[in-house]
Scaffold this motif. Sequence first.
Motif, short mmCIF file in Angstrom:
data_model
loop_
_atom_site.label_atom_id
_atom_site.label_comp_id
_atom_site.label_asym_id
_atom_site.label_seq_id
_atom_site.Cartn_x
_atom_site.Cartn_y
_atom_site.Cartn_z
N ARG A 1 1.08 -1.13 0.06
CA ARG A 1 -0.25 0.06 -0.14
C ARG A 1 0.83 1.30 0.01
N PRO A 2 0.36 2.42 -0.53
CA PRO A 2 1.33 3.56 -0.53
C PRO A 2 1.72 4.03 1.08
N HIS A 3 2.72 4.67 1.01
CA HIS A 3 3.19 5.32 2.34
C HIS A 3 4.32 5.90 1.95
N PRO A 4 4.49 7.23 2.42
CA PRO A 4 5.72 8.08 2.23
C PRO A 4 7.21 7.35 2.29
N LEU A 5 7.21 6.40 3.11
CA LEU A 5 8.73 5.64 3.06
C LEU A 5 8.77 4.70 2.32
N LEU A 6 7.61 4.31 1.45
CA LEU A 6 7.74 3.16 0.33
C LEU A 6 7.85 4.24 -0.97
N THR A 7 9.26 4.65 -1.15
CA THR A 7 9.58 5.45 -2.44
C THR A 7 9.63 4.59 -3.55
N PRO A 8 9.60 5.39 -4.76
CA PRO A 8 9.67 4.83 -5.98
C PRO A 8 10.82 3.70 -6.13
N ASN A 9 12.23 4.23 -5.34
CA ASN A 9 13.57 3.47 -5.41
C ASN A 9 13.16 2.25 -4.82
N LEU A 10 12.49 2.28 -3.59
CA LEU A 10 12.29 0.89 -3.00
C LEU A 10 11.30 0.25 -3.58
N ILE A 11 10.28 0.73 -4.09
CA ILE A 11 9.37 -0.17 -4.97
C ILE A 11 10.05 -0.92 -6.18
N GLU A 12 11.10 -0.24 -6.56
CA GLU A 12 11.82 -0.86 -7.63
C GLU A 12 12.63 -2.09 -7.06
N ALA A 13 13.34 -1.80 -5.86
CA ALA A 13 14.09 -2.81 -5.27
C ALA A 13 13.02 -3.96 -4.90
N ILE A 14 11.83 -3.75 -4.46
CA ILE A 14 11.05 -4.86 -4.24
C ILE A 14 10.65 -5.70 -5.33
N ALA A 15 10.48 -4.90 -6.38
CA ALA A 15 10.34 -5.45 -7.69
C ALA A 15 11.23 -6.53 -8.16
N GLN A 16 12.45 -5.99 -8.23
CA GLN A 16 13.60 -6.92 -8.72
C GLN A 16 13.63 -8.07 -7.54
N ALA A 17 13.55 -7.67 -6.14
CA ALA A 17 13.79 -8.74 -5.32
C ALA A 17 12.52 -10.03 -5.69
N LEU A 18 11.29 -9.46 -6.00
CA LEU A 18 10.28 -10.48 -6.39
C LEU A 18 10.69 -11.39 -7.72
N GLY A 19 11.29 -10.58 -8.46
CA GLY A 19 11.73 -11.32 -9.62
C GLY A 19 12.62 -12.29 -9.49
N HIS A 20 13.72 -11.80 -8.37
CA HIS A 20 14.77 -13.04 -8.12
C HIS A 20 13.95 -14.24 -7.19
N LEU A 21 13.08 -13.73 -6.49
CA LEU A 21 12.47 -14.94 -5.72
C LEU A 21 11.38 -15.79 -6.78
N GLN A 22 10.93 -15.14 -7.68
CA GLN A 22 10.26 -16.07 -8.65
C GLN A 22 11.19 -17.08 -9.35
N ALA A 23 12.19 -16.69 -9.92
CA ALA A 23 13.15 -17.16 -10.59
C ALA A 23 13.86 -18.57 -9.53
N ASP A 24 14.06 -18.13 -8.32
CA ASP A 24 14.47 -19.27 -7.50
C ASP A 24 13.31 -20.22 -7.04
N THR A 25 12.11 -19.90 -6.95
CA THR A 25 10.95 -20.75 -6.48
C THR A 25 10.28 -21.31 -7.73
N GLY A 26 10.11 -20.67 -8.78
CA GLY A 26 9.03 -21.17 -9.98
C GLY A 26 7.72 -20.86 -9.28
N ALA A 27 7.48 -19.96 -8.55
CA ALA A 27 6.35 -19.42 -8.08
C ALA A 27 5.65 -18.44 -9.05
N SER A 28 4.29 -18.60 -9.01
CA SER A 28 3.40 -17.44 -9.75
C SER A 28 3.41 -16.33 -8.52
N ILE A 29 3.16 -15.29 -9.11
CA ILE A 29 3.28 -13.85 -8.35
C ILE A 29 1.69 -13.38 -8.23
N LEU A 30 1.14 -13.46 -7.12
CA LEU A 30 -0.30 -12.68 -7.02
C LEU A 30 -0.07 -11.51 -6.56
#
Length: 346
Positions: free
Chosen positions: A182-211
Amino acid sequence: MRAVLCGYYGKGNGGDEALLASLLQMLPASVTPLVLSGNPAETQSRYGVAACDRMSPQAVLRALHQSDLFIWGGGSLIQDATSLVSPLYYAGLMGLAQAMGLRTIAWAQGIGPLKHPLTRWVARQAFRSCAAVSVRDSGSADLVTHWHLPFLQAPDPVWALQAIPSPDLELLPAPRIAVSLRPHPLLTPNLIEAIAQALGHLQADTGASILLIPFQPVQDRAIAEAIQPALSGPSQILEISHPQQLKGIFQSVDMAISMRYHGLIMAAAEGCRCWAISYDPKVDALMSELNLPGWHLRALPPSPQALAQQWLQHYQSGSPLSASQRQSLTAQALTHRALLQKVIAP
């Protein structure tokens, strides 16, 4: 007997809709509810109950005149973290109902933070005139205890909400990882990008679908849309408006990463591994009570690799709540129903 149900209803927030569904599920059969809603037509259609515009003075006054009870229906209604408007609105309605002679109940409340002396005084006056008070966490219990008021403490009612299996996951292969931000002042665009990349790594390692699950789409969907392009494997942005179906999604999910308080409760209640990202004292309290792993937004690792590594470790070796823990929390949450039955039909 007719009861006015007051909360943050009809505003498109999955957590607050789940609280309304839980309250309707727990109300004694002798009670006819009338919901104050931001979208009365949608509320009437979804739940089959009467509803009126929560911001229409004429409609609210008419509802109060026609009713015997007034119920604050759960959630963080009395807090001034964002503004003074919310606590004054809800306390004002409570005070009006009390002045008109309705029996009033503060039900499943998460109180605070209350930083301003005015909101603390108004809140105390509203609570002290209630026929019954129940709270959902120890911080709220401490505050009501400080006010020397009788109360009941029990887990959030959404623990006991009856889930409905969701058919919307059939085309998304297992295993599945759900993400609710959810939106929050501390959830900056840079942090959202880091989370997105991390989820990409997690998906590659687990083969999981992301909801990607926007609990309040008008606020959350933009974050989900920013994350999805970083996912090379199967993914879906899933908007579910019916709270029982929203909870049912987690029956088919292996791990949930959530900022949303009720996202964590729904996932934990359905036996899903949980990882919390906290932005609020209520999430901190839930993490402590359930011993959930996670970070506060202020302490979120900025490295996608560090994020992904900790998520992967929890995915591989973390455990959900045990069946006995879930059953206990559900049984305790039903104490909110017992309170309603005691006060309404003693």
